[in-house]
Design an enzyme around this catalytic site. Structure first.
Site, mmCIF file in Angstrom:
data_model
loop_
_atom_site.group_PDB
_atom_site.id
_atom_site.type_symbol
_atom_site.label_atom_id
_atom_site.label_comp_id
_atom_site.label_asym_id
_atom_site.label_seq_id
_atom_site.Cartn_x
_atom_site.Cartn_y
_atom_site.Cartn_z
ATOM 1 N N THR A 28 2.456 44.218 13.101
ATOM 2 C CA THR A 28 2.238 45.321 12.480
ATOM 3 C C THR A 28 0.440 45.653 12.460
ATOM 4 O OG1 THR A 28 1.895 44.817 10.229
ATOM 5 C CG2 THR A 28 3.783 45.451 11.053
ATOM 6 N N GLY B 32 -1.925 46.616 10.390
ATOM 7 C CA GLY B 32 -2.973 45.486 9.844
ATOM 8 C C GLY B 32 -3.432 44.592 9.841
ATOM 9 N N CYS B 33 -1.700 43.496 9.779
ATOM 10 C CA CYS B 33 -1.352 42.258 9.714
ATOM 11 C C CYS B 33 -1.742 42.064 11.079
ATOM 12 C CB CYS B 33 0.538 41.861 9.918
ATOM 13 S SG CYS B 33 0.662 42.770 8.420
ATOM 14 N N VAL B 34 -1.916 42.343 12.173
ATOM 15 C CA VAL B 34 -2.774 41.825 13.635
ATOM 16 C C VAL B 34 -4.554 41.285 13.584
ATOM 17 C CG1 VAL B 34 -2.936 42.139 15.778
ATOM 18 C CG2 VAL B 34 -1.008 42.148 15.598
ATOM 19 N N ALA C 124 -4.914 38.718 11.155
ATOM 20 C CA ALA C 124 -4.551 37.325 11.647
ATOM 21 C C ALA C 124 -5.297 36.901 12.374
ATOM 22 C CB ALA C 124 -3.049 37.122 12.166
#
Length: 174
Positions: A65, A67-69, A72
């Site tokens: 997703t 924001g998570c990309v 990370a």
């Protein structure tokens, strides 16, 4: 009135509109809750595996997703400073090992992602949430020292600049 509120909260929880309160709110200075979770290769990891080094334990909602990309990849891009500070970065979400493996491969992530499909570890850290029966981990980060003591907690995590902020806090302990 408090009986009414307690019943109302229980009803929301049963409908998946809320999560039950965590038994204990974690604070800085407390021992980090132990865990055993599989990584992207289904190899179990335990909190005790990280004893003797700093651990950046970050919870995030979902692989791949936006924001998570961002989060990370920011940890990926700053991995050398973490290693220089004897710190391991470990991500936890409710995604399964196969999704984690694809996420790691797609973005070249040089750190471990742990799978918490029932959200039990996220719940112990106060990072579990859900809405309409959909369970996920809230974006939160815990800095755990070499003796497994929580030294800093980010309950609200921006997707930009967070990795550098964690490094700055790590430096404050040097």
């Amino acid at each position: 009135m408090s009986d009414f509120l307690s019943g109302f909260r229980r009803s929301l929880t049963m409908l998946g509109l809320s999560t039950p309160p965590t038994p204990e709110v974690l604070e800085v200075g407390m021992p980090a809750p132990g865990f055993t979770l599989p990584d992207e290769n289904r190899v179990p990891h335990h909190l005790s595996d990280y004893y003797g080094q700093w651990l950046v334990l970050y919870f995030y909602p979902k692989d791949n997703t936006p924001g998570c990309v961002m989060e990370a990849c920011a940890f990926r891009d700053e991995i050398a400073p973490f290693h220089e500070r004897n710190a391991k970065v470990v991500g936890i979400s409710i995604d399964n090992a196969d999704n984690h493996q694809k996420f790691i491969n797609k973005y070249g992530l040089p750190f471990t992602l742990l799978s918490d499909p029932e959200g039990r570890v996220a719940e112990r850290y106060g990072a579990h949430s859900g809405l309409l029966g959909i369970s996920y981990a809230k974006r939160q980060t815990f800095l755990i020292d070499p003796e497994s003591i929580i030294r800093h907690i980010w309950r609200t995590v921006p997707t930009k600049g967070h990795a550098q902020d964690v490094i700055a806090v790590l430096d404050s302990f040097r």
